[in-house]
Design a protein around this motif. Structure first.
Motif, PDB file in Angstrom:
ATOM      1  N   LYS A   1     -76.338  22.111   0.885  1.00 21.49           N
ATOM      2  CA  LYS A   1     -76.031  23.535   1.100  1.00 21.49           C
ATOM      3  C   LYS A   1     -74.693  23.903   0.429  1.00 21.49           C
ATOM      4  O   LYS A   1     -74.582  24.964  -0.176  1.00 21.49           O
TER       5      LYS A   1
ATOM      6  N   ASP B   1     -87.827  28.954  -4.522  1.00 22.08           N
ATOM      7  CA  ASP B   1     -87.814  27.537  -4.158  1.00 22.08           C
ATOM      8  C   ASP B   1     -87.710  26.734  -5.450  1.00 22.08           C
ATOM      9  O   ASP B   1     -87.783  27.293  -6.543  1.00 22.08           O
TER      10      ASP B   1
ATOM     11  N   GLU C   1     -81.694  21.298   5.957  1.00 22.30           N
ATOM     12  CA  GLU C   1     -80.485  21.245   6.789  1.00 22.30           C
ATOM     13  C   GLU C   1     -79.618  20.050   6.386  1.00 22.30           C
ATOM     14  O   GLU C   1     -79.570  19.021   7.055  1.00 22.30           O
TER      15      GLU C   1
ATOM     16  N   SER D   1     -79.245  26.379  11.559  1.00 24.42           N
ATOM     17  CA  SER D   1     -79.128  26.336  13.022  1.00 24.42           C
ATOM     18  C   SER D   1     -77.874  25.608  13.458  1.00 24.42           C
ATOM     19  O   SER D   1     -77.412  25.800  14.575  1.00 24.42           O
TER      20      SER D   1
ATOM     21  N   ASN E   1     -79.092  30.685   7.089  1.00 27.22           N
ATOM     22  CA  ASN E   1     -79.946  30.703   8.281  1.00 27.22           C
ATOM     23  C   ASN E   1     -79.806  29.398   9.082  1.00 27.22           C
ATOM     24  O   ASN E   1     -80.541  29.175  10.046  1.00 27.22           O
TER      25      ASN E   1
ATOM     26  N   MET F   1     -89.113  28.614   7.585  1.00 28.64           N
ATOM     27  CA  MET F   1     -88.308  29.793   7.908  1.00 28.64           C
ATOM     28  C   MET F   1     -88.235  30.772   6.743  1.00 28.64           C
ATOM     29  O   MET F   1     -88.455  31.976   6.908  1.00 28.64           O
TER      30      MET F   1
HETATM   31  P1  NAI Z   1     -88.200  23.444   5.501  1.00 22.99           P
HETATM   32  O1  NAI Z   1     -87.970  22.008   5.243  1.00 22.99           O
HETATM   33  O2  NAI Z   1     -89.511  23.911   6.047  1.00 22.99           O
HETATM   34  O3  NAI Z   1     -87.942  24.259   4.137  1.00 22.99           O
HETATM   35  C1  NAI Z   1     -86.851  24.055   3.311  1.00 22.99           C
HETATM   36  C2  NAI Z   1     -87.237  24.482   1.898  1.00 22.99           C
HETATM   37  O4  NAI Z   1     -86.066  24.489   1.095  1.00 22.99           O
HETATM   38  C3  NAI Z   1     -88.246  23.551   1.219  1.00 22.99           C
HETATM   39  O5  NAI Z   1     -89.345  24.327   0.777  1.00 22.99           O
HETATM   40  C4  NAI Z   1     -87.480  22.978   0.021  1.00 22.99           C
HETATM   41  O6  NAI Z   1     -88.291  22.788  -1.124  1.00 22.99           O
HETATM   42  C5  NAI Z   1     -86.442  24.062  -0.214  1.00 22.99           C
HETATM   43  N1  NAI Z   1     -85.226  23.632  -0.907  1.00 22.99           N
HETATM   44  C6  NAI Z   1     -84.498  22.520  -0.698  1.00 22.99           C
HETATM   45  N2  NAI Z   1     -83.408  22.510  -1.492  1.00 22.99           N
HETATM   46  C7  NAI Z   1     -83.460  23.662  -2.225  1.00 22.99           C
HETATM   47  C8  NAI Z   1     -82.618  24.247  -3.209  1.00 22.99           C
HETATM   48  N3  NAI Z   1     -81.495  23.655  -3.602  1.00 22.99           N
HETATM   49  N4  NAI Z   1     -82.978  25.448  -3.728  1.00 22.99           N
HETATM   50  C9  NAI Z   1     -84.110  26.071  -3.317  1.00 22.99           C
HETATM   51  N5  NAI Z   1     -84.930  25.559  -2.371  1.00 22.99           N
HETATM   52  C10 NAI Z   1     -84.616  24.373  -1.839  1.00 22.99           C
HETATM   53  O7  NAI Z   1     -86.988  23.912   6.431  1.00 22.99           O
HETATM   54  P2  NAI Z   1     -86.960  25.057   7.557  1.00 22.99           P
HETATM   55  O8  NAI Z   1     -87.472  24.504   8.848  1.00 22.99           O
HETATM   56  O9  NAI Z   1     -87.538  26.297   7.002  1.00 22.99           O
HETATM   57  O10 NAI Z   1     -85.380  25.226   7.754  1.00 22.99           O
HETATM   58  C11 NAI Z   1     -84.588  25.868   6.773  1.00 22.99           C
HETATM   59  C12 NAI Z   1     -83.260  26.260   7.393  1.00 22.99           C
HETATM   60  O11 NAI Z   1     -83.506  27.122   8.499  1.00 22.99           O
HETATM   61  C13 NAI Z   1     -82.424  25.095   7.930  1.00 22.99           C
HETATM   62  O12 NAI Z   1     -81.078  25.351   7.641  1.00 22.99           O
HETATM   63  C14 NAI Z   1     -82.662  25.149   9.446  1.00 22.99           C
HETATM   64  O13 NAI Z   1     -81.548  24.718  10.192  1.00 22.99           O
HETATM   65  C15 NAI Z   1     -82.851  26.634   9.659  1.00 22.99           C
HETATM   66  N6  NAI Z   1     -83.653  26.992  10.837  1.00 22.99           N
HETATM   67  C16 NAI Z   1     -84.836  26.342  11.093  1.00 22.99           C
HETATM   68  C17 NAI Z   1     -85.594  26.696  12.211  1.00 22.99           C
HETATM   69  C18 NAI Z   1     -86.913  26.051  12.465  1.00 22.99           C
HETATM   70  O14 NAI Z   1     -87.463  26.235  13.590  1.00 22.99           O
HETATM   71  N7  NAI Z   1     -87.504  25.314  11.544  1.00 22.99           N
HETATM   72  C19 NAI Z   1     -85.133  27.754  13.159  1.00 22.99           C
HETATM   73  C20 NAI Z   1     -83.927  28.431  12.736  1.00 22.99           C
HETATM   74  C21 NAI Z   1     -83.214  28.019  11.641  1.00 22.99           C
END
Ligand code: NAI
Length: 287
Positions: A98, A33, A93, A120, A118, A14
């Motif tokens: 968070k 990141d 998540e 969900s 962001n 995302m």
């Molecule tokens: P993802 O697992 O693909 O990416 C998360 C990223 O956050 C990773 O690159 C990780 O290295 C990084 N990260 C973790 N802790 C961190 C920190 N303390 N500081 C900086 N970076 C950090 O996750 P995704 O799927 O992108 O989801 C992210 C958020 O978006 C979640 O809250 C999820 O609920 C929400 N979301 C996801 C959707 C989806 O279809 N995947 C749709 C809508 C919302």
């Protein structure tokens, strides 16, 4: 108010696309990141997905070039946040991780910088607890794939200030997206609640032997004009992801949307039949 610069935290599925959309819309954007490696992957993924969109004439080469020019990949979170008026959090998540991040952002960001999640399933009141400036915290919920999906849910809680909501709406519009406002916090917001209701009823009809998977999918497609039926959709999104969403919803207090996790979903997850990605879910994709 025109935002000065945007920081997106989390370079996963995302975050990277949210950052690209803000960069393409003319905002200097920092994509943050914890690891350089993740940022390199984010960069490569963006190059691939934008190239595909240019090929299909869904984006112009100029717009994509401008996007990459405005986008800065960095692990220096505090520098990015201090130079931004709007922060979008898109990390894993996990409530505790968070909460820790929001506490750190609250200490580092200028008081008027908006901190939007962001997430969900985690409402922003859970992230604003104990902060010096809870009024600047809200949910700004994009849909996957962000480069193509136009809807964004903007969700305020009792702690959220009017200015924070107004600026979030204004930003979403400046990105060329369509905002909808959720006035009070509720698990799943609008889209996922309606989706969960449809999926829950589809599973109920199948589990109780009222209709087959194929016929329920056909009924929803042809009777409700949905692009695909709920079982096809669950296989596409991932049976495990749907199982996770149902588990979270079932655990919500004072909310009857999902009373219990579907036994069929649990069984598929146990068997490792997770949908398209594993070759089998409700349907078989091995052929
Ligand atoms: P993802 O697992 O693909 O990416 C998360 C990223 O956050 C990773 O690159 C990780 O290295 C990084 N990260 C973790 N802790 C961190 C920190 N303390 N500081 C900086 N970076 C950090 O996750 P995704 O799927 O992108 O989801 C992210 C958020 O978006 C979640 O809250 C999820 O609920 C929400 N979301 C996801 C959707 C989806 O279809 N995947 C749709 C809508 C919302």
């Amino acid at each position: 108010m025109k935002e000065s610069a945007i920081t997106v935290i989390g370079g996963g599925t995302m975050g990277r696309e949210i950052a690209f959309v803000t960069a393409m819309s003319g905002f200097h954007t920092y994509l943050v990141d914890v690891e350089e490696r993740v940022l390199d992957t984010a960069h490569q993924q963006l190059q691939k997905s934008t190239a595909r969109l240019i090929e299909r004439q869904r984006m112009s080469t100029e717009a994509v070039d401008a996007g990459f020019q405005n986008l800065e990949f960095t692990t220096d979170r505090d520098h990015a946040v201090q130079n931004s008026s709007f922060v979008v959090e898109a990390i894993v998540e996990d409530l505790e991780i968070k909460q820790q991040l929001f506490a750190e952002l609250d200490a580092v960001a200028a008081p008027e910088t908006v901190l939007a999640s962001n997430s969900s399933s985690i409402v922003s009141s859970k992230l604003a607890q104990g902060l010096k400036h809870p009024e600047r915290v809200c949910n700004v919920h994009f849909f996957n794939p962000v480069l193509q999906m136009t809807l964004v849910e903007v969700v305020g809680g009792e702690h959220t200030g009017k200015d924070t909501m107004d600026r979030s709406l204004e930003l979403v519009k400046a990105l060329g997206k369509t905002p909808v406002v959720v006035e009070k916090e509720i698990f799943g917001f609008i889209v996922n609640r309606i989706l969960m209701a449809i999926v829950g009823e589809a599973l109920h009809l199948y589990e109780e032997g009222y209709a087959s998977i194929e016929d329920i999918d056909t009924a929803v497609k042809e009777g409700l004009s949905h692009p695909m039926g709920p079982f096809t959709l669950m296989d596409l999104v991932g049976v495990d992801i749907n199982h996770g969403i149902q588990s979270l919803a079932a655990a919500e207090p004072h909310d009857d949307l999902v009373k219990e996790v579907s036994p069929v979903l649990s069984k598929l997850v146990e068997e490792g039949n997770l949908g398209r990605k594993s070759g089998k879910g409700f349907y078989n994709y091995s052929k």
